[in-house]
Scaffold this active site. Structure first.
Site, short mmCIF file in Angstrom:
data_model
loop_
_atom_site.label_atom_id
_atom_site.label_comp_id
_atom_site.label_asym_id
_atom_site.label_seq_id
_atom_site.Cartn_x
_atom_site.Cartn_y
_atom_site.Cartn_z
N TYR A 14 0.48 -0.76 0.14
CA TYR A 14 0.36 0.01 0.13
C TYR A 14 1.07 1.64 -0.04
O TYR A 14 0.45 2.74 0.06
CB TYR A 14 -1.03 -0.12 1.35
CG TYR A 14 -2.23 -1.55 1.67
CD1 TYR A 14 -2.83 -1.22 0.56
CD2 TYR A 14 -1.93 -2.70 2.10
CE1 TYR A 14 -3.66 -1.71 0.53
CE2 TYR A 14 -2.54 -3.27 1.69
CZ TYR A 14 -3.66 -3.33 1.36
OH TYR A 14 -5.00 -4.63 1.36
N HIS A 19 -4.43 6.18 -0.76
CA HIS A 19 -4.49 6.45 0.75
C HIS A 19 -4.03 6.49 1.29
O HIS A 19 -4.01 6.32 2.59
CB HIS A 19 -5.54 4.76 0.90
CG HIS A 19 -6.77 4.92 1.57
ND1 HIS A 19 -7.11 6.27 1.69
CD2 HIS A 19 -7.66 3.41 2.08
CE1 HIS A 19 -8.69 5.38 2.18
NE2 HIS A 19 -8.41 4.40 2.58
N PHE A 58 -5.41 -0.62 10.40
CA PHE A 58 -5.64 -0.37 8.55
C PHE A 58 -6.05 0.76 9.00
O PHE A 58 -7.02 1.26 9.78
CB PHE A 58 -6.42 -2.21 8.02
CG PHE A 58 -5.31 -2.44 7.26
CD1 PHE A 58 -4.91 -2.15 6.13
CD2 PHE A 58 -4.43 -3.49 8.40
CE1 PHE A 58 -4.04 -4.25 5.87
CE2 PHE A 58 -4.38 -4.78 7.67
CZ PHE A 58 -4.19 -4.35 6.51
N ASN A 60 -9.31 2.19 8.45
CA ASN A 60 -10.60 1.69 8.88
C ASN A 60 -10.63 1.83 10.04
O ASN A 60 -12.25 2.11 10.68
CB ASN A 60 -11.34 0.99 7.66
CG ASN A 60 -12.19 1.41 6.17
OD1 ASN A 60 -11.85 2.32 6.08
ND2 ASN A 60 -12.91 0.45 5.71
N ASP A 85 -5.97 11.13 2.84
CA ASP A 85 -6.30 11.68 1.47
C ASP A 85 -7.72 12.53 1.39
O ASP A 85 -8.35 12.31 2.32
CB ASP A 85 -6.05 11.04 0.57
CG ASP A 85 -7.20 9.73 1.48
OD1 ASP A 85 -6.74 9.34 2.44
OD2 ASP A 85 -8.40 8.52 0.79
#
Length: 172
Positions: A14, A19, A58, A60, A85
């Site tokens: 990632y 993000h 993560f 969320n 972001d």
């Protein structure tokens, strides 16, 4: 003391995603190496005037780390800056606003839920660069997990420089 948290997703795949622009800003802002705090669920570095952090949860679940950090360092939400972001803002632009965020951002929603308030600063870094005239639009959920292309990376780096400069003034 300020708490400055860059949002992103923790694994190497990632690293260059849209993000993860919050991680990118905090990495550039840091003057020392980040260390894994373990129990605080974040990588962090601490200076005289600020704690810089990158949650190892993560995106969320970012609220878990922000809540733990805020409590541990006794930093009120009014001195907390969350860098993330934002699809509501075009690539190359940013906003620093208190209590105002994007229409939808699950990382920010998690922080609001865990802190029990919307009363913290948002450093909203624009990533929207989809061409609406080129046929079917990619969903926001899919778009944020894609890497910046070469042209976008140049624009992103310029805006990160501006954000870092402004955050340094806030910390000083």
């Amino acid at each position: 003391m300020k708490l400055i948290v860059g949002l992103g997703n923790p694994r190497s795949e990632y690293k260059d995603n849209r993000h993860n622009v919050g991680f990118m800003v905090v990495d550039q802002l840091a003057t020392a190496t980040f260390e894994n705090s373990g129990k605080l669920k974040a990588e962090l570095t601490k200076g005289e005037r600020a704690v810089l952090a990158k949650p190892i949860t993560f995106m969320n679940d970012s609220g878990e780390a922000v809540s733990l950090l805020s409590s541990f360092f006794k930093i009120p939400s009014t001195d907390t800056y969350v860098i993330h972001d934002d699809l509501d803002i075009p690539l190359g632009e940013y906003k620093i606003q208190f209590g105002v965020g994007p229409k939808v951002h699950n990382g920010v929603n998690s922080i609001e839920a865990k802190l029990g308030t919307k009363g913290f600063w948002r450093v909203r870094v624009g990533i929207e660069n989809r061409n609406r005239e080129e046929g079917p639009q990619i969903s926001g959920e899919e778009y944020v997990l894609k890497n910046f292309n070469q042209e976008e990376s140049s624009i992103r780096d310029t805006v990160i420089d501006k954000v870092v400069e402004e955050l340094r003034k806030i910390i000083a």
